[in-house]
Design a protein around this motif. Structure first.
Motif, PDB file in Angstrom:
ATOM      1  N   VAL A  20       0.835  -1.196   0.000  1.00 58.41           N
ATOM      2  CA  VAL A  20       0.000   0.000   0.000  1.00 58.41           C
ATOM      3  C   VAL A  20       0.873   1.250   0.000  1.00 58.41           C
ATOM      4  CG1 VAL A  20      -1.751   1.252   1.280  1.00 58.41           C
ATOM      5  CG2 VAL A  20      -1.903  -1.220   1.086  1.00 58.41           C
ATOM      6  N   LEU A  36       3.010  -2.526 -15.963  1.00 54.18           N
ATOM      7  CA  LEU A  36       2.086  -2.859 -14.885  1.00 54.18           C
ATOM      8  C   LEU A  36       1.074  -3.917 -15.311  1.00 54.18           C
ATOM      9  CD1 LEU A  36       1.470   0.542 -13.104  1.00 54.18           C
ATOM     10  CD2 LEU A  36       2.798  -1.402 -12.358  1.00 54.18           C
ATOM     11  N   GLY A  70      14.858  -6.180  -6.821  1.00 60.05           N
ATOM     12  CA  GLY A  70      13.631  -6.930  -7.069  1.00 60.05           C
ATOM     13  C   GLY A  70      13.676  -8.298  -6.418  1.00 60.05           C
ATOM     14  N   TRP A  71      12.531  -9.003  -6.475  1.00 62.36           N
ATOM     15  CA  TRP A  71      12.517 -10.293  -5.790  1.00 62.36           C
ATOM     16  C   TRP A  71      13.365 -11.319  -6.530  1.00 62.36           C
ATOM     17  CZ3 TRP A  71      10.156 -15.289  -6.520  1.00 62.36           C
ATOM     18  CH2 TRP A  71       9.552 -15.461  -7.760  1.00 62.36           C
ATOM     19  N   SER A 108       8.378   1.604 -11.259  1.00 63.97           N
ATOM     20  CA  SER A 108       8.804   2.996 -11.367  1.00 63.97           C
ATOM     21  C   SER A 108       8.297   3.790 -10.180  1.00 63.97           C
ATOM     22  CB  SER A 108       8.354   3.633 -12.684  1.00 63.97           C
ATOM     23  OG  SER A 108       7.230   2.987 -13.198  1.00 63.97           O
ATOM     24  N   THR A 134      -7.675  -2.455  -6.706  1.00 64.22           N
ATOM     25  CA  THR A 134      -6.231  -2.214  -6.714  1.00 64.22           C
ATOM     26  C   THR A 134      -5.595  -2.676  -8.005  1.00 64.22           C
ATOM     27  OG1 THR A 134      -6.310  -2.765  -4.390  1.00 64.22           O
ATOM     28  CG2 THR A 134      -4.143  -2.456  -5.333  1.00 64.22           C
ATOM     29  N   ARG A 177       1.718   1.810  -3.482  1.00 61.86           N
ATOM     30  CA  ARG A 177       0.561   2.369  -4.186  1.00 61.86           C
ATOM     31  C   ARG A 177       0.427   3.859  -3.888  1.00 61.86           C
ATOM     32  NH1 ARG A 177       0.392  -0.714  -7.391  1.00 61.86           N
ATOM     33  NH2 ARG A 177       0.564   1.297  -8.368  1.00 61.86           N
ATOM     34  N   ILE A 229      -2.010 -14.604  -8.024  1.00 59.99           N
ATOM     35  CA  ILE A 229      -1.488 -14.945  -6.697  1.00 59.99           C
ATOM     36  C   ILE A 229      -2.473 -14.590  -5.592  1.00 59.99           C
ATOM     37  CG2 ILE A 229       0.152 -14.114  -4.997  1.00 59.99           C
ATOM     38  CD1 ILE A 229       2.351 -14.550  -6.855  1.00 59.99           C
ATOM     39  N   LEU A 280      -3.567 -16.591  -2.126  1.00 64.25           N
ATOM     40  CA  LEU A 280      -3.910 -15.991  -0.840  1.00 64.25           C
ATOM     41  C   LEU A 280      -5.356 -16.305  -0.450  1.00 64.25           C
ATOM     42  CD1 LEU A 280      -2.364 -14.319   1.192  1.00 64.25           C
ATOM     43  CD2 LEU A 280      -3.551 -12.323   0.332  1.00 64.25           C
ATOM     44  N   HIS A 288       9.062  -6.351  -0.582  1.00 66.34           N
ATOM     45  CA  HIS A 288       7.669  -6.775  -0.706  1.00 66.34           C
ATOM     46  C   HIS A 288       7.575  -8.088  -1.484  1.00 66.34           C
ATOM     47  CE1 HIS A 288       3.366  -6.583  -1.715  1.00 66.34           C
ATOM     48  NE2 HIS A 288       3.725  -6.811  -2.968  1.00 66.34           N
ATOM     49  N   GLY A 289       8.217  -8.142  -2.650  1.00 70.49           N
ATOM     50  CA  GLY A 289       8.145  -9.354  -3.460  1.00 70.49           C
ATOM     51  C   GLY A 289       8.768 -10.535  -2.743  1.00 70.49           C
ATOM     52  N   ILE A 324       6.440 -13.756  -1.432  1.00 64.32           N
ATOM     53  CA  ILE A 324       6.613 -15.092  -1.993  1.00 64.32           C
ATOM     54  C   ILE A 324       7.214 -16.040  -0.958  1.00 64.32           C
ATOM     55  CG2 ILE A 324       7.774 -16.438  -3.765  1.00 64.32           C
ATOM     56  CD1 ILE A 324       5.767 -14.684  -5.016  1.00 64.32           C
ATOM     57  N   ARG A 338       6.635  -1.174 -14.912  1.00 62.51           N
ATOM     58  CA  ARG A 338       6.596  -1.606 -13.511  1.00 62.51           C
ATOM     59  C   ARG A 338       7.813  -1.036 -12.803  1.00 62.51           C
ATOM     60  NH1 ARG A 338       8.725  -7.885 -13.316  1.00 62.51           N
ATOM     61  NH2 ARG A 338       8.154  -7.687 -11.139  1.00 62.51           N
ATOM     62  N   HIS A 392      -0.376 -10.538  -9.669  1.00 63.58           N
ATOM     63  CA  HIS A 392      -1.184 -10.381  -8.465  1.00 63.58           C
ATOM     64  C   HIS A 392      -2.562 -10.997  -8.666  1.00 63.58           C
ATOM     65  CE1 HIS A 392       1.862  -7.342  -7.314  1.00 63.58           C
ATOM     66  NE2 HIS A 392       1.528  -7.672  -6.089  1.00 63.58           N
ATOM     67  N   ALA A 406       3.588 -16.537   1.407  1.00 64.76           N
ATOM     68  CA  ALA A 406       2.939 -17.649   0.718  1.00 64.76           C
ATOM     69  C   ALA A 406       3.574 -18.990   1.095  1.00 64.76           C
ATOM     70  CB  ALA A 406       3.009 -17.415  -0.786  1.00 64.76           C
TER      71      ALA A 406
HETATM   72  C1  HEM Z   1      -2.203  -7.359  -0.686  1.00 64.25           C
HETATM   73  C2  HEM Z   1      -1.944  -6.314  -1.309  1.00 64.25           C
HETATM   74  C3  HEM Z   1      -0.789  -6.128  -2.240  1.00 64.25           C
HETATM   75  C4  HEM Z   1      -0.463  -4.939  -2.737  1.00 64.25           C
HETATM   76  C5  HEM Z   1      -1.151  -3.644  -2.456  1.00 64.25           C
HETATM   77  C6  HEM Z   1       0.676  -5.136  -3.580  1.00 64.25           C
HETATM   78  C7  HEM Z   1       1.296  -4.122  -4.272  1.00 64.25           C
HETATM   79  C8  HEM Z   1       2.418  -4.278  -5.051  1.00 64.25           C
HETATM   80  C9  HEM Z   1       3.106  -3.248  -5.724  1.00 64.25           C
HETATM   81  C10 HEM Z   1       2.694  -1.793  -5.722  1.00 64.25           C
HETATM   82  C11 HEM Z   1       4.164  -3.775  -6.360  1.00 64.25           C
HETATM   83  C12 HEM Z   1       5.185  -3.054  -7.212  1.00 64.25           C
HETATM   84  C13 HEM Z   1       4.698  -2.983  -8.591  1.00 64.25           C
HETATM   85  C14 HEM Z   1       5.697  -2.349  -9.486  1.00 64.25           C
HETATM   86  O1  HEM Z   1       6.708  -3.011  -9.786  1.00 64.25           O
HETATM   87  O2  HEM Z   1       5.481  -1.214  -9.903  1.00 64.25           O
HETATM   88  C15 HEM Z   1       4.171  -5.159  -6.085  1.00 64.25           C
HETATM   89  C16 HEM Z   1       5.101  -6.062  -6.570  1.00 64.25           C
HETATM   90  C17 HEM Z   1       5.102  -7.406  -6.257  1.00 64.25           C
HETATM   91  N1  HEM Z   1       4.187  -8.071  -5.465  1.00 64.25           N
HETATM   92 FE1  HEM Z   1       2.607  -7.249  -4.531  1.00 64.25          FE
HETATM   93  N2  HEM Z   1       1.018  -6.448  -3.586  1.00 64.25           N
HETATM   94  C18 HEM Z   1       0.149  -7.106  -2.760  1.00 64.25           C
HETATM   95  C19 HEM Z   1       0.139  -8.466  -2.493  1.00 64.25           C
HETATM   96  C20 HEM Z   1       1.051  -9.365  -2.973  1.00 64.25           C
HETATM   97  C21 HEM Z   1       1.039 -10.772  -2.701  1.00 64.25           C
HETATM   98  C22 HEM Z   1       0.014 -11.488  -1.844  1.00 64.25           C
HETATM   99  C23 HEM Z   1       2.102 -11.301  -3.341  1.00 64.25           C
HETATM  100  C24 HEM Z   1       2.573 -12.726  -3.387  1.00 64.25           C
HETATM  101  C25 HEM Z   1       2.264 -13.669  -2.617  1.00 64.25           C
HETATM  102  C26 HEM Z   1       2.784 -10.235  -4.009  1.00 64.25           C
HETATM  103  C27 HEM Z   1       3.924 -10.404  -4.773  1.00 64.25           C
HETATM  104  C28 HEM Z   1       4.570  -9.392  -5.431  1.00 64.25           C
HETATM  105  C29 HEM Z   1       5.756  -9.560  -6.215  1.00 64.25           C
HETATM  106  C30 HEM Z   1       6.520 -10.881  -6.444  1.00 64.25           C
HETATM  107  C31 HEM Z   1       6.093  -8.326  -6.733  1.00 64.25           C
HETATM  108  C32 HEM Z   1       7.254  -8.028  -7.663  1.00 64.25           C
HETATM  109  C33 HEM Z   1       8.389  -7.460  -6.928  1.00 64.25           C
HETATM  110  C34 HEM Z   1       9.431  -7.072  -7.917  1.00 64.25           C
HETATM  111  O3  HEM Z   1       9.170  -6.204  -8.744  1.00 64.25           O
HETATM  112  O4  HEM Z   1      10.507  -7.675  -7.861  1.00 64.25           O
HETATM  113  N3  HEM Z   1       2.124  -9.069  -3.767  1.00 64.25           N
HETATM  114  N4  HEM Z   1       3.092  -5.461  -5.278  1.00 64.25           N
END
Ligand code: HEM
Ligand SMILES: [Cu+2]
Lengths: 209, 101, 697
Positions: C90, C425, C180-181, C494, C478, C93, C435, C440, C117-118, C122, C492, C432, C126
C-alpha cells in the motif's frame, strides 16, 4: 520375507528386525534427498557447459594448460576402489560380520577418501599456480563451482564416516546406526557416480585431442 | 566370508568393480593416446560414461528392474526426466543465445 | 576497510542513524519501520515476561516437534509477514498515486520496497502459509501420527524463520537489495551494489530454501510411507494429492534457486565470474536458472491452494468432489508441465523465435488442466446443498478473479504480446491477479476452514465475511486498473512517472489498497473477537462443517498423538461414509501404547545459529560466521549420538481421553447445516441424506 525389499538399494534383510523396517522410511527419504542433490549437480554441470568455450575462457588459460590427466586417473581409481570397499562394509553389515570387520572396511574407505582429497587439493594448487583461478574467467568460475562442490561432498562423506566409526564404538550396532550406515553407503556411491560425470565431461572432455 | 549368500553378493560387487574399471580405462586410454578425435570421441566418452553410471546403479546402488517395489526406479527416472528438461533446456537456450550475440 | 570484529557493520548501518543524519520523509519512513521492528520485538519480549509465557512458549511451541504446532507456527509467521508485505504494497501504491514527477520516496527506497515486498510475499508469506497448512492438515488427512521426520520438520521451520528474520533485520541494520525479488545480476553484483543489500537477499533465500527442500522431502515421504491402513493413494483427499505435487516442486525446483543464489554469492564474495559483465561471465544464465525455479515456484504456491478449494467446495456443497480422477491427473500434469515453461519469463532476452514459440505453446497448454479443475469445482457445486460460509465466499471470488488472471496469463504466454507488455504494470496486474485470488484466497479459505480444528473454536463469521468481501473488492480496485495502465505503457517498478494520464487509475488503485488494508484489519479484528468469544464459538467435538475426511473424525484441538487408534480406511471421503453408514465414533476394542518423539531444542539452535551466520556473512564478520556454523554442525552431530529420544503415552491414558470425548459426542445434539454458524454448533454434525454419501454424483 527374507527376500523382500522395503526400500531402494541394498536392504539389511529381515533378520535385522526393527532396523530393517525402520530403514524403509529413512532410506526412501534419503534417496529423495540425493535426487534433489543430483539436480543441483546437474545444473552446475549445465552451467559449466555453457561457458566451456573461448568466450567463457576470456583469453585466459584453457583446460589443457591446467589439467593433469595422470593425477585425475589416479583419483578416479581411488574413488572407484573406495566404492568397492564401502560395498564390502555394507555387506559385512548385512551379513552380521561384526563391528571390527565393518569398521575395518569403513576405515579403508575413509583413507581412500582422504587420499582422493589430498590429490585433488594438489591439483587445485597446481591450477592456482598456472593462473586457472575462478577470478580469471567465467570458465574457471564454473570449474571451481563444480569440481570443489564434489570435493566438498567427499569431505563431508569422510566426516560422516568418522562420525559413524565413533557411533559404532560408542553405541554399538543399534538400529539407528545400521540405517545410518545404509544411507552413508548410498551417499558414498552417489559421489562416485557424480565423479564419473566429472571426469568424463570436465577432464576427458576438456583434454580431448 | 563363509556363508554363500555373502560370497555371491561380494562377487557381484567385484563384477561391478571390474566393469566400472573397464569403462574407465577405455576412455582414459582413448584420450591419453589420442586414439580417436572430435565428435566420435565425444560420443564414445558420453556413451561409456552413461554405461558406467548404469553399472554403478546396478551393482553398487542395487537398482534393478526385477522387483515388485519400483519406487526407487520411478524416483530416479522421474528425476532424470526433470533434470533432462532443465539441463537440456539450459543448454539449448544458452547455446542459442550464444550464437545470436 | 573492514573491522576484524565488526566486519563492515558500523554506525551508518543503522537506519535510524541515517534518518538522524538526513531527516527526509523517505528516510524517516525507513527509520519508522526500523523502530516498529525494534519496538515490536521489545514489546513482545516484555509481554512474554510480564505474563510469564516464556516457559509454556518454550515447552509447548518452540521445542515441539508436533506437526500441528509446527504448522500453526508457520501460519503465525506467515500472517505477521503478511502484515508487513501488505503495508509495503500500500505504501508503494501511495507513492505511485502521488508519483507524478516525484512523490515522497526516493527511487532507492521505492526499489527496496518492491524488493522486500516481493521477496517477503513469496518466500515468507505464501511459502510458510502453505507449509503451515500442509503441516497441520496433511498428516491428519492421511491418518498419520506425525510427519515422517518430525525433528527435520522443526529444523525446516527454524530455517524459514531465519530467512524471515534476516529480512526483518535488514530494516534496522544496513538495507535490503534494490534488485527486485528475482535479484538479477549484474545489477546485484558487487560492481553495482557493493553494500549488504543483495547479501541479505542471498542468505535469507538460501537458508529458507534449504528448509523448504527439506520440507518437501518430509511431505513426500510422509505421504508415501505414513498413510493409515487402507488409505490407498486413490482414497486420499485431493488436498493430499496437491501436497504430493507441491513437494515434487519443492524437491526439484528449489535446487536451481540455491545454485543461482550461491553462484551470485561466489561472484559477490570471491570475485567469481558467473554472472559478471566481464571475463566471460554470463548473466543470462542467472535469469535462466532463476526461472527454472521461479515458474515451478508459482505452481508450488497455487497447487495446494487448489487443494484447499477442493476440500472447501466439496464440504460446503455436501458432495463428493466431482471428477476425482481428472483432478488427480490435472494436478499431476500441472506439476510436470510447470517444469517446461520457464522461458516465458524472459521471452525478450534474445533467443530465437522458435524457442519462444515452443515455450509459448507449452505455457498455454497449462491452461487446459487448470480449466479442467475449474469445471470440476463448478460441477461439484452444481446441485449441492451449498452454504455460503466465509471459505465459500473466498472460493467464489477465486472463480471470478482467477479466471481473469488465467486468461491474461494465456495472453502473456504469447511471445508477441509479451514483447509489448513485458515489464509494464500489465504484468504486475497479472501475477497479483493469480497470486492473490488463487494463493492468498485459497490459504485464507483454508485458515477459516481448519481454524476450528486447530483451536477448538470457530472464527467469527461476520468479521470473516467482511474481510472476505473487502479482499475481493479491494483486490479488484487495486489491480484491475493496472491492466489498463500497463497497456498504456506504464513501466513496472517505477517510483515516479511523467504522464499525467496515468494518475486517475493510480488513485483508483490506491483506493483499492485502502480497502485491502481494511481487509487486513478485519482479519485481525476477527481473530481478536473470536478469541474473546471462544466459549460461544467452541466446537470441541471436532466436526463443525460436516467434514468428509479423517481430520474431522477426531477432537478439536486434536490430541498430540492425533488418532487414539489409527483409522482403518474403507473409502474415499471415509469420514463422510462412516457417518452415513453409522460406523463413525465407534469405540475401539483395545487401545495401544503410542510412542511419540520427544521435544528438542535443535530447531531453535539451528534457527539462532543460522540467523547469526546469515548476519555475519552479510556484514563480513567472518569469525561469527565460522563460529555459528560450527556450533550448528556440532549440535546436529552431537544429537545423533543420543538414542533415547522418544516417550510412550500409555494406553490407559489414551483410552480415558478417547472415551471421555466419545461420551461427549454421543451426548451432544447433532447439528443441522442450517445451524452451522450458530452457537449451537458444538462440532457434531447431523448426517445428511442423500448428499452425505455422495449419492448426488
Ligand atoms: C495485498 C496487497 C498487495 C499490494 C497492495 C501489492 C502491491 C504491489 C506493488 C505496488 C508492487 C510493485 C509494482 C511495481 O513493480 O510497480 C508489487 C510487486 C510485487 N508483489 Fe505485490 N502487492 C500485494 C500483495 C502481494 C502478494 C500477496 C504477493 C505474493 C504472494 C505479491 C507479490 C509481489 C511480487 C513478487 C512483486 C514483484 C516485486 C518485484 O518487482 O521484484 N504481492 N506489489
Ligand atoms: Cu511462469
Amino acid at each position: 520375507m527374507s527376500g523382500s525389499n522395503l526400500h531402494p538399494g541394498l536392504n539389511l534383510g529381515a533378520r535385522h528386525g526393527s532396523a530393517h523396517e525402520g530403514a524403509e522410511t529413512v532410506v526412501f527419504g534419503f534417496w529423495i534427498f540425493l535426487m534433489s542433490d543430483l539436480v543441483i549437480f546437474g545444473l552446475v554441470f549445465a552451467s559449466y557447459l555453457t561457458v566451456a568455450n573461448p568466450l567463457g575462457m576470456a583469453g585466459g588459460p584453457g583446460p589443457a594448460d591446467a589439467f593433469d590427466l595422470r593425477s585425475i586417473f589416479v583419483q578416479t581409481m581411488i574413488l572407484l576402489t573406495s566404492s568397492l570397499t564401502f560395498g564390502f562394509a555394507t555387506l559385512a553389515l548385512r551379513h552380521e560380520k561384526g563391528r571390527t570387520v565393518i569398521a575395518g572396511w569403513l576405515g579403508v574407505t575413509l583413507l581412500l577418501g582422504l587420499a582422493f582429497l589430498t590429490l585433488e587439493l594438489r591439483d587445485f594448487a597446481h591450477m592456482i599456480e598456472v593462473g586457472a583461478v575462478p577470478q580469471r574467467s567465467g570458465f574457471w568460475s564454473a570449474f571451481w563451482g563444480l569440481v570443489p562442490l564434489h570435493g566438498l561432498h567427499v569431505a563431508l562423506g569422510c566426516l560422516w564416516i568418522a562420525v559413524m566409526l565413533a557411533q559404532m564404538a560408542l553405541l554399538g550396532l543399534v538400529p539407528v546406526v545400521k540405517t545410518r550406515l545404509l544411507r552413508l553407503g548410498l551417499f558414498w556411491h552417489f559421489l562416485d557416480l557424480i565423479w564419473v560425470a566429472i571426469f568424463s565431461i570436465v577432464y576427458l572432455g576438456g583434454l580431448m585431442p | 566370508m563363509s556363508d554363500p549368500d555373502h560370497r555371491s553378493e561380494a562377487r557381484l560387487y567385484l563384477a561391478g568393480f571390474g566393469l566400472a574399471l573397464t569403462l574407465t580405462l577405455v576412455p582414459f586410454g582413448l584420450v591419453h593416446w589420442g586414439l580417436m578425435q572430435g565428435k566420435a570421441l565425444a560420443i564414445t566418452i558420453a556413451v561409456l560414461a552413461v554405461a558406467q553410471i548404469v553399472v554403478h546403479l546396478r551393482f553398487f546402488l542395487h537398482i534393478d528392474l526385477s522387483r515388485q517395489k519400483r519406487e526407487d526406479l520411478q524416483l530416479i527416472l522421474f528425476t532424470v526426466l526433470l533434470l533432462g528438461i532443465m539441463a537440456f533446456g539450459t543448454l539449448w537456450i544458452m547455446g542459442n543465445l550464444a550464437t545470436r550475440m | 576497510m573492514t573491522d576484524p570484529i565488526f566486519g563492515r557493520l558500523d554506525l551508518s548501518s543503522l537506519s535510524v542513524w541515517r534518518a538522524f543524519q538526513d531527516p527526509s520523509l523517505s528516510e524517516l519512513i525507513g527509520a519508522g519501520a526500523a523502530m516498529a521492528v525494534i519496538l515490536g520485538a521489545l514489546a513482545t519480549l516484555a509481554l512474554l515476561t510480564w505474563i510469564r509465557l516464556w516457559g509454556p512458549l518454550w515447552r509447548d511451541w518452540l521445542t515441539s516437534v508436533d506437526h500441528k504446532r509446527i504448522g500453526i507456527m508457520y501460519c503465525a509467521l506467515a500472517l505477521i509477514m503478511l502484515a508487513r508485505g501488505v503495508i509495503e504494497g500500500v505504501l508503494m501504491r501511495t507513492q505511485q498515486a502521488f508519483g507524478l514527477h516525484g512523490g515522497f520516496l526516493t527511487p532507492d527506497h521505492f526499489s527496496e520496497l518492491f524488493s522486500t515486498h516481493g521477496t517477503i510475499m513469496i518466500f515468507f508469506v505464501a511459502m510458510p502459509f502453505i507449509a503451515g497448512v500442509i503441516n497441520y492438515v496433511m498428516p491428519l488427512q492421511i491418518g498419520a501420527r506425525d510427519m515422517a521426520f518430525p525433528v527435520m520438520n522443526q529444523i525446516s521451520l527454524g530455517l524459514t524463520a531465519t530467512g524471515a528474520a534476516l529480512v526483518m533485520i535488514s530494516l534496522v541494520l544496513g538495507e535490503f537489495s534494490t534488485g527486485g525479488w528475482a535479484n538479477y545480476p549484474p545489477y546485484t553484483g558487487a560492481d553495482f551494489q557493493p553494500g549488504p543489500g543483495p547479501d541479505y537477499w542471498i542468505w535469507s533465500i538460501v537458508l529458507a530454501g534449504i528448509g523448504t527442500t527439506l520440507s518437501g522431502i518430509n511431505f513426500a515421504v510422509t505421504i508415501y510411507k505414513e498413510r493409515a491402513p487402507g488409505m490407498h493413494f486413490l482414497r486420499m483427499p485431493i488436498f493430499c494429492w496437491t501436497v504430493i505435487c507441491t513437494s515434487i516442486i519443492m524437491i526439484f525446483a528449489l535446487p536451481p534457486l540455491t545454485v543461482a543464489a550461491l553462484m551470485l554469492a561466489a561472484d559477490r564474495y570471491l570475485d567469481f565470474h558467473f554472472f559478471t559483465n566481464d571475463l566471460g561471465g554470463n548473466m543470462m544464465n542467472y535469469v535462466n536458472l532463476f526461472w527454472l525455479f521461479g515458474h515451478p515456484e508459482v505452481y508450488l504456491l497455487v497447487i495446494p491452494a487448489y487443494g484447499v478449494f477442493s476440500e472447501v467446495i466439496s464440504t460446503y456443497s455436501g458432495k463428493r468432489i466431482y471428477g476425482y480422477m481428472s483432478m488427480v491427473y490435472a494436478t499431476m500434469s500441472i506439476a510436470v508441465l510447470s517444469f517446461c515453461v520457464w522461458l516465458h519469463h524472459f521471452f525478450t532476452m534474445g533467443q530465437s523465435a522458435n524457442i519462444n514459440a515452443a515455450f509459448g505453446i507449452a505455457s498455454m497448454a497449462i491452461a487446459v488442466p487448470t480449466g479442467v479443475k475449474i469445471y470440476n469445482w463448478l460441477a461439484t457445486i452444481f446441485r449441492g446443498r451449498v452454504r455460503m460460509t466465509v471459505p465459500m465466499i473466498y472460493a467464489t471470488g477465486f472463480f471470478y478473479l482467477f479466471v481473469i488472471g488465467g486468461l491474461t496469463g494465456v495472453m502473456l504466454a504469447n511471445p508477441v504480446i509479451s514483447y509489448q507488455v513485458h515489464n509494464t504494470l500489465f504484468l504486475v496486474a497479472h501475477f497479483h491477479n493469480v497470486i492473490i485470488p488463487g494463493v492468498l484466497f485459497g490459504l485464507l479459505a483454508g485458515y477459516h476452514y481448519w481454524f476450528p480444528k486447530a483451536f477448538g473454536f470457530r472464527l467469527h463469521e461476520g468479521w470473516g465475511r467482511a474481510a472476505a468481501l473487502l479482499w475481493i473488492v479491494g483486490f479488484s480496485f487495486t489491480f484491475l486498473p493496472l491492466y489498463w495502465l500497463g497497456l498504456q505503457g506504464m513501466p513496472r517498478r517505477s517510483a515516479s512517472f511523467g504522464d499525467p494520464s496515468f494518475q486517475p487509475m493510480l488513485w483508483l488503485a490506491l483506493f483499492g489498497g485502502m480497502l485491502i488494508l481494511a481487509a487486513l484489519g478485519s482479519l485481525m479484528l476477527q481473530l481478536w473477537v473470536s478469541i474473546r468469544n471462544r466459549v460461544q464459538l467452541a466446537v470441541p467435538l471436532g466436526d463443525p462443517w460436516n467434514g468428509r475426511s479423517l481430520e474431522w473424525s477426531i477432537p478439536s484441538p486434536p490430541p498430540a498423538y492425533n488418532f487414539a487408534l489409527l483409522p482403518q480406511v474403507l473409502d474415499r471421503d471415509d469420514f463422510a461414509e462412516a457417518k452415513a453408514s453409522g460406523r463413525a465414533y465407534a469405540e475401539p476394542a483395545v487401545y495401544e501404547d503410542i510412542e511419540m518423539p520427544d521435544n528438542t531444542a535443535i530447531g531453535m539452535i539451528v534457527c539462532v545459529c543460522s540467523t547469526l551466520m546469515g548476519l555475519a556473512l552479510v556484514f563480513w564478520i567472518w569469525w561469527l560466521a565460522v563460529l555459528s556454523l560450527g556450533v550448528m554442525v556440532v549440535s546436529l552431530i552431537g544429537r545423533t549420538f543420543r538414542t533415547d529420544l522418544s516417550h510412550v503415552i500409555p494406553a490407559a491414558q489414551i483410552a480415558a481421553e478417547h472415551r471421555a470425548w466419545l461420551a461427549r459426542v454421543r451426548a451432544a445434539p447433532a447439528v443441522d447445516r442450517l445451524a452451522e454458524t450458530h452457537d449451537r454448533n458444538r462440532g457434531r454434525a447431523m448426517p445428511e441424506r442423500p448428499f452425505a454419501a455422495g449419492a448426488a454424483e
